[in-house]
Structures are given as C-alpha cells and as structure tokens.
Design a protein around this motif. Structure first.
Motif, short mmCIF file in Angstrom:
data_model
loop_
_atom_site.label_atom_id
_atom_site.label_comp_id
_atom_site.label_asym_id
_atom_site.label_seq_id
_atom_site.Cartn_x
_atom_site.Cartn_y
_atom_site.Cartn_z
N LYS A 146 1.09 5.00 1.02
CA LYS A 146 0.26 3.86 0.62
C LYS A 146 0.87 3.06 -0.53
N THR A 147 1.27 3.74 -1.61
CA THR A 147 1.79 3.03 -2.78
C THR A 147 3.11 2.34 -2.46
N THR A 148 3.96 3.00 -1.70
CA THR A 148 5.22 2.39 -1.28
C THR A 148 4.97 1.15 -0.43
N THR A 149 3.98 1.24 0.45
CA THR A 149 3.63 0.10 1.31
C THR A 149 3.14 -1.07 0.46
N ALA B 35 -3.75 -0.88 -10.41
CA ALA B 35 -3.53 0.57 -10.38
C ALA B 35 -4.87 1.30 -10.43
N CYS B 36 -5.51 1.42 -9.29
CA CYS B 36 -6.83 2.06 -9.21
C CYS B 36 -6.76 3.50 -8.72
N ALA C 63 -6.51 6.05 -4.81
CA ALA C 63 -6.07 7.44 -4.69
C ALA C 63 -6.09 7.88 -3.23
N GLY C 64 -5.07 8.61 -2.83
CA GLY C 64 -5.09 9.21 -1.51
C GLY C 64 -6.20 10.23 -1.44
N ALA D 249 0.80 8.07 -10.37
CA ALA D 249 0.52 6.90 -9.53
C ALA D 249 0.76 5.59 -10.28
N LYS D 250 0.29 5.52 -11.54
CA LYS D 250 0.45 4.31 -12.33
C LYS D 250 1.92 4.01 -12.58
#
Length: 311
Positions: free
Chosen positions: A121-124, A143-144, A198-199, A151-152
């Motif tokens: 998800k973050t890479t996408t 950045a939620c 978040a995943g 993650a941030k």
C-alpha cells in the motif's frame, strides 16, 4: 509512466506474460484437434479452474460459451475460440473504470488507500504520487498509519523522492491526522491528497471501526469534494482476495482497486472472477519496484494474451 503492458518487456517484467502464455497454451491445446464438443468444454473448464478462476466463474464462462456456439459450428474450434475470446474480453472490460478520475485544479481530491498488511500500500502511494505529479497535479501525502512505527519514515522517503509534502503528526489518532491534512491541503491549494492507512485484517473489528471513523471524518471535512476509496491487493492473493474485498466493503464503499505485484502474478484466472464484483474497477496495476512501475489496467492486452488473439 512506463507502459508495462507492452509485450516487449524486460526480463524482470515477464512473469505476468509468462503466466498468461501458460494459460493461453492450455486453452489452445483444448482446441488443438480442430473440433469442438462436450469433451472440449470439460477440458476448458478444468483449465480455467486450475488458473484460479474459481469453479463458479469457470462454470458460468463455459455455460455461456456452450450457449453461444451453435450445433452447426460444434465442429469448428476456431469459431468457438473466438466466442471464448469475446466472453473473456467482456469480463475483463468490466474491470475498466466507467468514468475518468475527477481531478480539478484548485479543488482538493482525496484518495483513501486501504488494504491488509503486506499488500504494498505505502509503496503504491509513492507511485501514485509520481503518476499524478507527472500529470500536472499538486500532490501531498497524509501519514495516517499511526500503528506501524516505520510507516511515517517510509512515507517521508516517498515524499522526498517525489518532491511532495507529507502531512504527519505526533497524534496517534488517524482521523485527527487526516482532518489536519485536509485542512492544510485546502490552505495550500493541493490538488490531490493521498491518505496512507495502517494495514489491517478486516477481521480485526477495532481497526475496521477506526477505518469507519476515518471515512466519516474525511467525508465531513471534504463536503462536496471528491473522495475515492481504493483497496490495494496483492495480485497473487487469488480467490482469497474476494473475502478481503467483501469485508472491507462492509466498512467502506470501496470504489476502486489497485493490484500490486502484477509483474509476478501466477493466478491469471483470478482476474476473470474479479469481474463478477459490482462497481469495482481496476484503476492501476503495479508492475515492478521502480517508482514508474505503475500502469493503467489494459483489459484488451490481457485478454488478447490469454487467447492468443492479435490486437
């Protein structure tokens, strides 16, 4: 943005086409005797099931094919193959968006991206930022994902690489971070805000309730501005992805899908099952690890490679 749907791909981008070639070979083998009968139908159904099409979808496709092929043409495998190509292409075309994404200058459009852990998800989001910025939009990231420690930092790296603003906060409430990001985006005339979340497994009720709250806050903050809610799925999840989609849709009115790791998909038949879902177009597919490895889903190219029909 590179078009990885071009058949002349580099070696690292070949798996999707290699898998489609395998499926194509199996389907064409069923037609190799230059005749078409009930045994051919049974063989075709088995091939589709083995490609992770799913028994229900495979049965529907074969039933449709049997109805379209008249008794007079039962001896003509070429005619039957063309009918099957049309059936498959019709299903894949259902995965294409009916309308273009609504993006206007000086009007904020928000994309809420959700998915399970490890879906990419973050890479996408980093790739989407690159895509939208290259198309002339002013982009920011939110950045939620306040659950995963790194993650941030990961999102900040994508922000730096794309040269876009990343809105973050020390607050642990994703909804508060999102509301602040929307407010700042409007003040700074941002065109597109990509919201990282978040995943989460859809079976985790507390996390799903958190997602519902995030959706409510964004909807209220945006008023009449567009809010897209897209789910990110690993292409190799196969039939299990249908459960993920169904459960996420209980929390959100998901209206788009991005398939990651499409360059390594080994369950090509899964695409045919996706077409059974209502109002869930495939918006993009991830085709590699580079920031440019994001492509618009090309139903015609995929369909033609499955059945060996020329463009």
């Amino acid at each position: 943005m590179n078009n990885k749907f071009d058949n002349n791909t580099s070696e690292k981008n070949q798996p999707i086409w290699e898998n489609l070639k395998k499926l194509k070979k199996q389907l064409l083998t069923a037609f190799s005797d230059n005749k078409f009968d009930n045994e051919t139908l049974i063989e075709l159904e088995d091939v589709l099931i083995m490609a992770d099409t799913g028994p229900k979808t495979a049965k529907e496709i074969i039933s449709n094919l049997s109805e379209q092929v008249s008794e007079d043409s039962y001896e003509n495998s070429k005619s039957a193959r063309l009918h099957l190509a049309n059936i498959i292409n019709q299903r894949l075309n259902k995965l294409c968006p009916n309308e273009p994404i609504s993006i206007k200058k000086n009007q904020l459009t928000v994309f809420l991206l959700v998915g399970v852990n490890g879906s990419g998800k973050t890479t996408t989001i980093g790739k989407l930022a690159h895509h939208f910025k290259n198309n002339g939009s002013k982009v920011a990231l939110a950045a939620c994902d306040t659950f995963r420690a790194a993650a941030k930092d990961q999102l900040n790296i994508w922000g730096e690489e794309n040269g876009v603003t990343v809105f973050s906060s020390e607050c642990s409430d994703p909804s508060s971070v999102a509301f602040e990001a929307v407010t700042n985006s409007i003040e700074q005339n941002i065109d597109i805000l990509l919201v990282d979340t978040a995943g989460r497994l859809p079976s985790k009720k507390n996390l799903i309730e958190e997602l519902k709250k995030l959706n409510r806050v964004l909807t209220k903050a945006l008023s009449e501005s567009p809010l897209y809610k897209w789910i990110i799925l690993d292409s190799n999840t196969g039939q299990n992805a249908l459960n993920q989609i169904s459960q996420f849709r209980e929390a959100l009115d998901i209206n788009g899908l991005i398939l990651t790791k499409f360059d390594g998909i080994n369950k090509a038949g899964f695409l045919l099952t996706l077409s059974d879902l209502d109002n869930l177009p495939v918006m993009f597919v991830g085709t590699g690890e580079s920031i440019e490895d994001l492509s618009v889903f090309d139903a015609k190219k995929v369909g033609n490679n499955i059945l060996g029909i020329a463009d």
